[in-house]
Design an enzyme around this catalytic site. Sequence first.
Site, PDB file in Angstrom:
ATOM      1  N   ASP A 282      38.355  40.423  45.888  1.00 17.62           N
ATOM      2  CA  ASP A 282      38.191  42.068  45.367  1.00 17.62           C
ATOM      3  C   ASP A 282      38.419  42.504  43.796  1.00 17.62           C
ATOM      4  OD1 ASP A 282      38.731  44.721  47.896  1.00 17.62           O
ATOM      5  OD2 ASP A 282      37.691  44.814  45.803  1.00 17.62           O
ATOM      6  N   TRP A 283      38.184  43.463  43.519  1.00 24.00           N
ATOM      7  CA  TRP A 283      38.716  43.783  42.799  1.00 24.00           C
ATOM      8  C   TRP A 283      40.138  43.390  41.847  1.00 24.00           C
ATOM      9  CZ3 TRP A 283      34.520  47.166  40.243  1.00 24.00           C
ATOM     10  CH2 TRP A 283      35.375  47.927  38.422  1.00 24.00           C
TER      11      TRP A 283
END
Length: 744
Positions: A282-283
């Site tokens: 994820d980011w």
Amino acid sequence: MRIQVLASITLLVSIFVAMPSLYGSPADVESRIDALLARMTLQEKLGQLSQSTAGYTRSDAQIRNDVRAGRWGSIMNLRDAQQRAALQRVALHESRLGIPLIFGRDVIHGYRTVFPIPLGQSASWDPELVRKAAHIAARETAAEGIHWTFAPMLDIARDPRWGRIAESLGEDPVLASALGAAMVRGLQGDSLDAPDAVAACAKHYAGYGAAEGGRDYNTTWIPETLLRDVYLPSFAAAEKAGAATFMSAFNDLNGVPASGNVFLLRQVLRKEWGFDGFVVSDWNAVEEMIKHGYAADSTDAAVKSLRAGVDMEMVSTDYYDDLPALIAAGKFDVKLVDESVRNILRVKFRLGLFERPIPAPPPASAMLAPDALAIAQRLATESAVLLRNEGSLLPLSKSIAKVAVIGPLADSRVDQMGCWVADGQPGDVRTPLAAIREMLGPDRVAYAPALKNSRDNSQAGFAPALEAARNADAVLLFIGEEQSLSGEARSRASLDLPGAQDQLVDEIAKAGKPVVLIVLAGRPLTFSKAAAHAEAVLYAWHPGTMGGPAIANLLFGDAVPSGKLTVSFPRTAGQIPIYYNHMNTGRPPRGGSGRISERVAPEGDTSRYIDLDNGPEYPFGYGLSYTTFQYSNLKLSSASMAKGGALTVSADVTNSGKLEGGEIVQLYTRQLAASLTRPVRELKDFQRVTLKPGETKTVQFTLSTASLAFHNERGELVNEPGMFQVWIAPDSARGLRGEFKAID
Ligand code: GLC
């Protein structure tokens, strides 16, 4: 001659049948990966493991130069189709090896046609309709040259304080598995290289929804038995449905961040499930392992994440920046890099990117096509849940002289679309106010927003709203949450109606007119005070582009509600966590009020609150219709089930009302004693039946031994003999109950 014709037809057929996809056969893919990998430099390999986002920390020119140098394997959030095509041409024709980029985008519940938020979609209990919606989302996304969406979100959510419950498919693993797999099939279709398919991404792997306190990104502690019985099944179902990618989550799980978690990424995902796609973090989640206190620095973060099995790093650049020196010093095995490059190239080949990297520009009809809007409206209709309907106030008559539509959410295009809408356009949205005006004619509809938005605390707009209510025959009062109050980083400590909405409902009640509450929200809310002033309550979530016509049709009888809750609604946030498949404890409450009275509490010392009734405001699986359904005649094919065997359970469901309606019939079981305590109910299956007034259908389910298995304290999937209860039910709190014995 005849034989020759036959031979050529046979040859043609055999070629067609054997015709591999765009990219050739699976064996071709692996050999093409080998050939490409052998030519790649270390920097080019690490470039494939790196994803940048457009319009963030790098200019377009810089990204173009980077792509020319093989710096990125993927770009996300590049909004413009022409820009994507131009950048892809740079990758194909100006980089040394011409490896196509994979473009990613958050298409969580629709691209240009916006469907209800996933929590709303889940209330339809309709996997086939959810699959169709996902297919339309893929069709619109792929038409724009985007290859990959970061969906479906498969986190089980038991805590409505968590803003991302809006993106979830609810609290139950069986339902979330069925719907999540349907979304994967809808997004990816039968062949990933089809022009209307995109790669799915099962996220957020795993346990993210168990954030302590319902506070986003918070720590999660999930024992392996619970992880395997509740939080992993929806991901296993997505993998089985062929999800091309997974996304590792932000949260630390039992002390190990998901993006560095060997147990999740190697043991379960690769070894047990045989996943052969790729994992994206994820980011910034790789870099965030430093803040977690799990990595000492960015080099340590890169090593731990890649070793654990995160193939592509989203946004942070630790792989590209820090691994070359380690590899040069012989401190990190380049084979791990090669393995991740393989996984990424395998998905790129399967997407047909090497054969068709840039799609033809889409026709104008590609967006918001009539079939797309029809599915969006149908899903919004099936997602709405009727929670109350005293005196059968609903459906209202279309010949009603005057209705007052009150509340800002009745006419808020942006809020109606809900969270995580990247490409939906407010101008496309049909609001409930517009749809009601179109249905009744503007003269019979008085509108008073009363508040600027759901957080507005000013009562300055109440007077015209009360006036409108006084002059109407019924009040349609829209309450709930704006779009910005749910989704990522939108956890709320309170579930109460924001702003002065409670006061507004109190004020409108003074008009003494029949009130229908329509709740637009991204989560379960606690609104019992407001509901006490209403005869009817329709929970419509954030229903998307076509939410207006769907709500208008439901309110005035052109559609009959069939939705059922997929999350338990607490009476107050103080009850959280509250979910239907809970354990019984050694001192279960004996029902009734937990309230302290002047006498000794009638309940005695049991598991309850002394200041609140037990149980949810509305239970999992609950939803009303405009008709009524009677359940009768429960039958089991046997009083016992041999190991490896099965038995059928059936019941008659009768439409005992005056309108045709849909009913979602649910099958639950409970194991009364086992080597671990077992939930008081577990959903095992469900069926949707549509019945005419007076019609009866016998609904039959098959229960197999496999469906009764659970994970023991060693994490093994086991069946244990013993007594089971079984229900065929309208929701998780009621139903016809039988018993059977599972024998060894
Ligand atoms: C976000 C979300 C994730 C999303 C990703 C890319 O932080 O957690 O769901 O897909 O970043 O936008």
